[in-house]
Scaffold this active site. Sequence first.
Site, PDB file in Angstrom:
ATOM      1  CD  GLU A  84      -1.417   2.393   1.808  1.00  0.00           C
ATOM      2  OE1 GLU A  84      -1.132   3.318   1.005  1.00  0.00           O
ATOM      3  OE2 GLU A  84      -1.275   2.467   3.021  1.00  0.00           O
ATOM      4  CD  GLU A  93       2.315   7.305   0.728  1.00  0.00           C
ATOM      5  OE1 GLU A  93       2.527   6.080   0.862  1.00  0.00           O
ATOM      6  OE2 GLU A  93       1.526   7.930   1.448  1.00  0.00           O
TER       7      GLU A  93
END
Length: 637
Positions: A84, A93
């Site tokens: 994730e 990210e």
Amino acid sequence: MRRAGTGLLSMMSAKAMDSTSVSECASIEGMVSACESYLPMGKLMRKVLQANGMERKIRIFHKRSDELKVGLDLPSRADILVSEILDSELLGEGLIPTLQHAHDELLAANPQTVPYRATTYGQLVESTFLWKLHDLHGSEVHASDGVHLTPLGLETGIRVKPQQYAMHCNAMSSEIRLLSKPFKIFEFNFWKRPDSHGETELRIQATDSGTVHAVISWWVLQLDYEGRIFYSTAPLWISSPFNTREEVTYAPGTTDWCDHWKQCVWFIPGTGLSVSKDEVVFFEAVHGDTSISYNLRNAKPEIETGDYDFHIGDSNLILSPERVAIYGDKEWRLAMLTATKNALQSMVSPLCVVADDSVFLTILTASLSTSSHVISIFPGLREKGFLYLEAVADVNGFSMDRVEVLGRRKTCLTLEDTNHRKVDLLIGEPFYYGNEGMLPWQNLRFWKERTMLDSILSEDVLIMPCRGILKACAMSLPDLWRSRRCLQRIEDFDHSAVNEVLGACGDLPTSIEGPCLPYFIWQCGESKELSEPFTVMEFNFTESIRTCFGKAKVEFTRPGICHGFALWIDWVMDAKNEIIISTGPECRYWKQGVKLLSEPVRVSTHGSCSMGEFCLTEINASFNPSTSEFIMESAFL
């Protein structure tokens, strides 16, 4: 890179394991391998694993996944990857570099992955609110105060950074006109190595006439290979976010308000792109390792919209969308103009100090008083602020020989810096560059710096703002409270060990006070005011900074469930209390502080309280200037 966080996915993987190992990065002889490079988080993860009896099933590596080596850390390549690594934009990210390294160094051929695929979508929209968040030059056209922050030739002298901005678009749905149907932009398959660079060009048909001010985008995760489990960050006006023919499972949270994933907004430069109904426009999208950018143009090159200039000159200032909107707001500018003009009207050759990063007040002061000398501290903007002022000085009617910028050359002004003159006017918005996301009372830095300048202030110095009033309002905030409440069991795993470290606010033990957090109240999902705004305490900037205390007894004006209090500061700009700049919930360009209760409380109006309801609350608060700590306690009566 990939971080295991508190270990939830690791524990879910370990629980799902049978004969095949499932992990976030790899497996070692039936164990889940998890990467967490941040040591404090790794220690917290160990506590969570111990609380669930999982410490022998999961091996933690205190390193990033791209630092793992097969043969050294892992005995063999892994068959399954669970991850994730997503932000609101999808790529921010480090999804692409992480997947690239995993496929190159850690995974077997044709691995199974969860998620299986991510797809980004977009939609063209018209919104005056969104336009005001980035086009200061266009907003200034409607102002008549004589201040030119973005004059001709320097239209982008103050602007936002060209990037995706995460926002809760559902909160502004009534102010958005849809000018196209949703369209697919990029698709990223987790089960194969992604490319670092990708481009796509689409022909988008306008569904209505108008001006495209922004592109709103979101993503959809296909979690399983079969395509039956999905998660979407689509706005609520998208009725079918998954675009599938078969029956699917809606992952929890897909339509609920959440604060971790939002929609993204990409601003179209300038005043936007005019389109006619059924007109086809060209949409170009480019992605790199960590970001996605867009360009939009008409079919005819001669009416192409302007692109962002990525080569930012030394005199250009990059500010937040909210700060750009404030500088373009006519009412805010008028209030500042009136207060500054009133302050200067009786002064001859005044020495003025701008205590914060306000280029607006620097320009305003220098242009209103042609005999003034202005010293701007600019603690955040520094040299960039000086170069910007040089670029706009002529068009604003002042010369730079009357303006100085201190920057960070000194921690405090002395009489040597002022040529042994004392300050006649000390002003600030207050605005400190880079600190827009802070709690309201952290702008009391203005008061602290005013105190440090006390020795060089004249006896009749005017200070603007002269006071600050900390206001509050009892609020029903069910969505925000749920998102910040203490964690107990998640997917049947005990997660209570993380509450104190991660700053949970709701469901805390009565002996523990939750922290105050900065939020845009209007973006907090469902909300309702349960009381009139009330004063918690006041700050007198004509005096030196000191510890402050406040007390209030407040009646509730509406029945409901009270989850906490919204807090903000009203800045009193003049001694007559005629000009006040409010930063409350109705002002969408400022964040408020939010103090959530340990437990929600049912409240009602005086005279209609039933058993278990409260009609009054008593507030006690204090502010410690040495630590900038604000403490607020409430008792329901």
